[in-house]
Motif scaffolding. Sequence first.
Motif, PDB file in Angstrom:
ATOM      1  N   PHE A 112       0.807  -1.214   0.000  1.00 35.38           N
ATOM      2  CA  PHE A 112       0.000   0.000   0.000  1.00 35.38           C
ATOM      3  C   PHE A 112       0.842   1.267   0.000  1.00 35.38           C
ATOM      4  O   PHE A 112       0.315   2.358  -0.123  1.00 35.38           O
ATOM      5  CB  PHE A 112      -0.961   0.006   1.193  1.00 35.38           C
ATOM      6  CG  PHE A 112      -2.255  -0.661   0.879  1.00 35.38           C
ATOM      7  CD1 PHE A 112      -3.069  -0.173  -0.120  1.00 35.38           C
ATOM      8  CD2 PHE A 112      -2.655  -1.782   1.564  1.00 35.38           C
ATOM      9  CE1 PHE A 112      -4.262  -0.796  -0.432  1.00 35.38           C
ATOM     10  CE2 PHE A 112      -3.847  -2.420   1.269  1.00 35.38           C
ATOM     11  CZ  PHE A 112      -4.653  -1.922   0.268  1.00 35.38           C
TER      12      PHE A 112
ATOM     13  N   LEU B 244       9.578  22.666   6.417  1.00 36.91           N
ATOM     14  CA  LEU B 244      10.907  22.870   6.995  1.00 36.91           C
ATOM     15  C   LEU B 244      11.939  23.275   5.952  1.00 36.91           C
ATOM     16  O   LEU B 244      12.923  23.923   6.257  1.00 36.91           O
ATOM     17  CB  LEU B 244      11.355  21.581   7.701  1.00 36.91           C
ATOM     18  CG  LEU B 244      10.498  21.141   8.888  1.00 36.91           C
ATOM     19  CD1 LEU B 244      11.001  19.833   9.443  1.00 36.91           C
ATOM     20  CD2 LEU B 244      10.507  22.217   9.964  1.00 36.91           C
TER      21      LEU B 244
ATOM     22  N   LEU C  62      13.033  -2.565   5.593  1.00 30.87           N
ATOM     23  CA  LEU C  62      12.606  -2.163   6.928  1.00 30.87           C
ATOM     24  C   LEU C  62      11.231  -2.695   7.306  1.00 30.87           C
ATOM     25  O   LEU C  62      10.983  -3.023   8.459  1.00 30.87           O
ATOM     26  CB  LEU C  62      12.598  -0.630   7.045  1.00 30.87           C
ATOM     27  CG  LEU C  62      13.959   0.046   6.896  1.00 30.87           C
ATOM     28  CD1 LEU C  62      13.823   1.547   7.005  1.00 30.87           C
ATOM     29  CD2 LEU C  62      14.937  -0.473   7.943  1.00 30.87           C
ATOM     30  N   ALA C  63      10.325  -2.779   6.331  1.00 31.58           N
ATOM     31  CA  ALA C  63       8.946  -3.105   6.693  1.00 31.58           C
ATOM     32  C   ALA C  63       8.498  -4.494   6.269  1.00 31.58           C
ATOM     33  O   ALA C  63       7.595  -5.055   6.872  1.00 31.58           O
ATOM     34  CB  ALA C  63       7.992  -2.059   6.110  1.00 31.58           C
TER      35      ALA C  63
ATOM     36  N   VAL D 278      -0.935  -3.646   6.783  1.00 27.77           N
ATOM     37  CA  VAL D 278      -0.963  -2.561   7.767  1.00 27.77           C
ATOM     38  C   VAL D 278       0.406  -1.896   7.839  1.00 27.77           C
ATOM     39  O   VAL D 278       0.520  -0.667   7.871  1.00 27.77           O
ATOM     40  CB  VAL D 278      -1.363  -3.094   9.155  1.00 27.77           C
ATOM     41  CG1 VAL D 278      -1.268  -1.995  10.189  1.00 27.77           C
ATOM     42  CG2 VAL D 278      -2.762  -3.650   9.112  1.00 27.77           C
ATOM     43  N   SER D 279       1.456  -2.722   7.813  1.00 33.34           N
ATOM     44  CA  SER D 279       2.807  -2.185   7.889  1.00 33.34           C
ATOM     45  C   SER D 279       3.084  -1.265   6.701  1.00 33.34           C
ATOM     46  O   SER D 279       3.620  -0.164   6.867  1.00 33.34           O
ATOM     47  CB  SER D 279       3.784  -3.349   7.923  1.00 33.34           C
ATOM     48  OG  SER D 279       5.080  -2.895   7.815  1.00 33.34           O
TER      49      SER D 279
ATOM     50  N   LEU E  22       0.972   0.308   4.968  1.00 35.32           N
ATOM     51  CA  LEU E  22       0.176   1.519   5.124  1.00 35.32           C
ATOM     52  C   LEU E  22       0.848   2.485   6.093  1.00 35.32           C
ATOM     53  O   LEU E  22       0.849   3.698   5.888  1.00 35.32           O
ATOM     54  CB  LEU E  22      -1.212   1.183   5.643  1.00 35.32           C
ATOM     55  CG  LEU E  22      -1.993   2.465   5.622  1.00 35.32           C
ATOM     56  CD1 LEU E  22      -2.726   2.629   4.348  1.00 35.32           C
ATOM     57  CD2 LEU E  22      -2.835   2.597   6.811  1.00 35.32           C
ATOM     58  N   GLY E  23       1.460   1.923   7.143  1.00 34.03           N
ATOM     59  CA  GLY E  23       2.211   2.760   8.077  1.00 34.03           C
ATOM     60  C   GLY E  23       3.337   3.487   7.360  1.00 34.03           C
ATOM     61  O   GLY E  23       3.549   4.680   7.559  1.00 34.03           O
ATOM     62  N   VAL E  24       4.039   2.760   6.467  1.00 29.49           N
ATOM     63  CA  VAL E  24       5.111   3.378   5.697  1.00 29.49           C
ATOM     64  C   VAL E  24       4.558   4.525   4.849  1.00 29.49           C
ATOM     65  O   VAL E  24       5.142   5.616   4.784  1.00 29.49           O
ATOM     66  CB  VAL E  24       5.792   2.331   4.805  1.00 29.49           C
ATOM     67  CG1 VAL E  24       6.763   2.996   3.863  1.00 29.49           C
ATOM     68  CG2 VAL E  24       6.500   1.293   5.647  1.00 29.49           C
TER      69      VAL E  24
ATOM     70  N   LEU F  55       1.966   6.345   5.410  1.00 26.41           N
ATOM     71  CA  LEU F  55       1.668   7.467   6.307  1.00 26.41           C
ATOM     72  C   LEU F  55       2.933   8.259   6.612  1.00 26.41           C
ATOM     73  O   LEU F  55       2.937   9.495   6.583  1.00 26.41           O
ATOM     74  CB  LEU F  55       1.115   6.925   7.625  1.00 26.41           C
ATOM     75  CG  LEU F  55      -0.363   7.017   7.900  1.00 26.41           C
ATOM     76  CD1 LEU F  55      -0.689   6.356   9.226  1.00 26.41           C
ATOM     77  CD2 LEU F  55      -0.800   8.459   7.928  1.00 26.41           C
ATOM     78  N   VAL F  56       4.014   7.522   6.909  1.00 27.83           N
ATOM     79  CA  VAL F  56       5.273   8.180   7.242  1.00 27.83           C
ATOM     80  C   VAL F  56       5.744   9.030   6.063  1.00 27.83           C
ATOM     81  O   VAL F  56       6.059  10.215   6.215  1.00 27.83           O
ATOM     82  CB  VAL F  56       6.347   7.140   7.618  1.00 27.83           C
ATOM     83  CG1 VAL F  56       7.713   7.792   7.729  1.00 27.83           C
ATOM     84  CG2 VAL F  56       5.987   6.451   8.923  1.00 27.83           C
TER      85      VAL F  56
ATOM     86  N   ASN G 261       3.442  12.126   5.294  1.00 25.67           N
ATOM     87  CA  ASN G 261       3.526  13.196   6.295  1.00 25.67           C
ATOM     88  C   ASN G 261       4.905  13.828   6.345  1.00 25.67           C
ATOM     89  O   ASN G 261       5.029  15.009   6.670  1.00 25.67           O
ATOM     90  CB  ASN G 261       3.096  12.679   7.659  1.00 25.67           C
ATOM     91  CG  ASN G 261       1.591  12.500   7.713  1.00 25.67           C
ATOM     92  OD1 ASN G 261       0.856  13.464   7.602  1.00 25.67           O
ATOM     93  ND2 ASN G 261       1.138  11.274   7.820  1.00 25.67           N
ATOM     94  N   LEU G 262       5.948  13.050   6.018  1.00 25.17           N
ATOM     95  CA  LEU G 262       7.284  13.644   5.935  1.00 25.17           C
ATOM     96  C   LEU G 262       7.331  14.677   4.813  1.00 25.17           C
ATOM     97  O   LEU G 262       7.879  15.767   4.986  1.00 25.17           O
ATOM     98  CB  LEU G 262       8.339  12.559   5.681  1.00 25.17           C
ATOM     99  CG  LEU G 262       8.952  11.908   6.919  1.00 25.17           C
ATOM    100  CD1 LEU G 262       9.994  10.883   6.495  1.00 25.17           C
ATOM    101  CD2 LEU G 262       9.590  12.951   7.820  1.00 25.17           C
TER     102      LEU G 262
ATOM    103  N   LEU H  59       5.640  17.739   5.958  1.00 26.18           N
ATOM    104  CA  LEU H  59       6.463  18.476   6.921  1.00 26.18           C
ATOM    105  C   LEU H  59       7.572  19.241   6.218  1.00 26.18           C
ATOM    106  O   LEU H  59       7.873  20.374   6.562  1.00 26.18           O
ATOM    107  CB  LEU H  59       7.125  17.479   7.874  1.00 26.18           C
ATOM    108  CG  LEU H  59       6.466  17.220   9.206  1.00 26.18           C
ATOM    109  CD1 LEU H  59       7.261  16.172   9.953  1.00 26.18           C
ATOM    110  CD2 LEU H  59       6.421  18.502  10.000  1.00 26.18           C
TER     111      LEU H  59
ATOM    112  N   LEU I 126      -5.083   3.820  -5.336  1.00 24.90           N
ATOM    113  CA  LEU I 126      -6.326   3.047  -5.354  1.00 24.90           C
ATOM    114  C   LEU I 126      -6.679   2.591  -6.758  1.00 24.90           C
ATOM    115  O   LEU I 126      -7.080   1.446  -6.977  1.00 24.90           O
ATOM    116  CB  LEU I 126      -7.460   3.886  -4.797  1.00 24.90           C
ATOM    117  CG  LEU I 126      -7.533   3.933  -3.283  1.00 24.90           C
ATOM    118  CD1 LEU I 126      -8.625   4.863  -2.839  1.00 24.90           C
ATOM    119  CD2 LEU I 126      -7.780   2.539  -2.744  1.00 24.90           C
TER     120      LEU I 126
END
Lengths: 324, 309
Positions: A39, A65, A106-107, A123-124, A126-128, A130-131, A134-135, A138, A257
């Motif tokens: 994902f 930043l 890593l994942a 899920v993992s 998807l976490g990546v 998100l990271v 959002n990075l 930022l 998607l």
Amino acid sequence: MELSQFIQNLMNGLAIGSVYAIFALGYTLVFSILGIINFAHGAVFTLGAYFTYTLVVGQFENNGLLKGVNLFPDGSPFSGQPLTFALATLLGATLAGLVAVLIERLAFRPMRSRGADPLLALVSSLGVALVIVNLIQLLVGAEIYNFPSDAYGDTPPALSFTLGGKIVIIRTVQVIIFAVSLVMLVILGYVIGRTKIGKALRAVAESPTTASLLGISVDRFILITFFLSGFLGGLAGTLVGTAFGVAGPYFGVVYGLKGLAVIVLGGLGSIPGAVAGGLVIGLAEAFVPPEFSAYKDAVAFALLFVILLVRPQGLLGRAAIQKV
Amino acid sequence: MTDFLSTYGFLIVTMLQAGLLGLSLYFPLQAGQLSLASPGFYALGGYVAAILLTNPAFAGLRDTLGNAMFPLTWLAAAVLAGLLGLLVGVPALRLRGIYLALATIAFVEILRVVSLNLTFTGGAVGIFGIPQAFGFQDRWQYVFIFGPLLILTLLFARQLERSRVGRALRAIREDELAADAMGVPPTQYKVLAFVIGAVLAGIVGAMSAPFLNTWNAKQGTFDASIATLAFVLIGGSRNIWGPVVGGALLTAVPEVLRFLADWRLVINGLVLVVASLYLPQGIVGALERLGRPRPPQRPTPVKPAEVTP
């Protein structure tokens, strides 16, 4: 529908469909090897566009930043010329490929070595995603960035002619997108079908255990797969970015998607299937009548839903053998 | 106490709500069906409540019923979500594994695009100015409706697990073909579990529309599907407490990390990665293992020499 309109829609459909195809190939390669859906692929798509933008422009003027930081003080290395822009695109895609390799290490790999539930890989990843998303937000803010117009965004139309009193315009960007995607498909088809690497990849996809018994380093080929996947995803991101502008950190979500719809439509794990699925969905979207254009984004999913009910293995997929 | 409730009330209610949504996905998962459709039914339930509570067409009904209007919206949402669940579930549950997951993602996306474009759902803006349920003055008071719903759902889930139906669902999860051969009709039970999940998600949506005050297409998205799945998997998918614990924790993480300001969403992603790597059974699964004595070691194989007479 008039002929001029038909040709216009056909060209639009082929251009976007071919990007869908190379993007979805990244998904399907990983799926065919690991049997999981990554994902984070949509986020890699976004990253590819941002990498290329960074190489070309070298600074970000919006919030974040990195605001005002000039990464290449003597002017950016790849701006100005279409040729150097192409180089930046390749380099951006390569960086995206390396990120995909990092994601694997890593994942996915730790999870694989533990023999965890494949659902958790979902899920993992998807976490990546998100990271990454959002990075980006930022670092460079949530605003839209446009590639400089001298890259090849604003070049005069490649082709424009009158047909039955209507003007048909084929944008240069569209031609380039279509051509680049086509070249990528041919190269990939050659690598997978004809070379030793491709043979090993297919062996790993068929059965990792047997492949490793035959002396193929499965982990290395999984890394290669992820690199190819990320490269294709990042390249697709830059191509779409040149046509429409890089629309913020969430740029890749919709493509992520639709890519799913594409690979299921074509047949999960099937390479020709991903191409066929991409073109079918690209064309279907291009031919949505203007009065229903608001529903354009649902076309891919409606097709996906229908194909799953009629032919779950997809257009070109093999029926999975049911485990008893 | 009132200070605490007015500060954290919203969060507490959101945690309950997340736990309930996790449970709505847990029901089909009990039969081994990975469905990501919950946010779709949740969005539907919310729209039903929002329309019943704000649309001028129902003004007369609202005047007559007064506060009884709110339970009516729950009922309407439950019925509609159940019907739609049946409509989608019967064909979709012929699919297995990742295919069912993708079909339900497609369902959620189609529902989202449709609700973005209809007039009575308010288009892209959505519906706003939804009146507070039972004239609640503070958001934390929603504990009084989400709390009992959670308790009822947990009791229901526990009874279901102990019943014949629950055993049938588990049999299908472990081995569908064998269950079928034993005379358990898989399709019937799978559709039942799917519809139970849909009804629950619909009711939660109907309760959430007044809680959030506005309702729009953002409520039912792909992100929400995956977030709900994460609730269940991180919490633990084999125990009714898993989705509740997972939902509550994953909802609380970004809030607890608020002091990290902009970095909290990045860290939220890392939490998902790390948790799925190191807690494969989910939090509740890991706790259960801690509490249980270690499984007996395999008996050492008898040496042939000892067997010979």
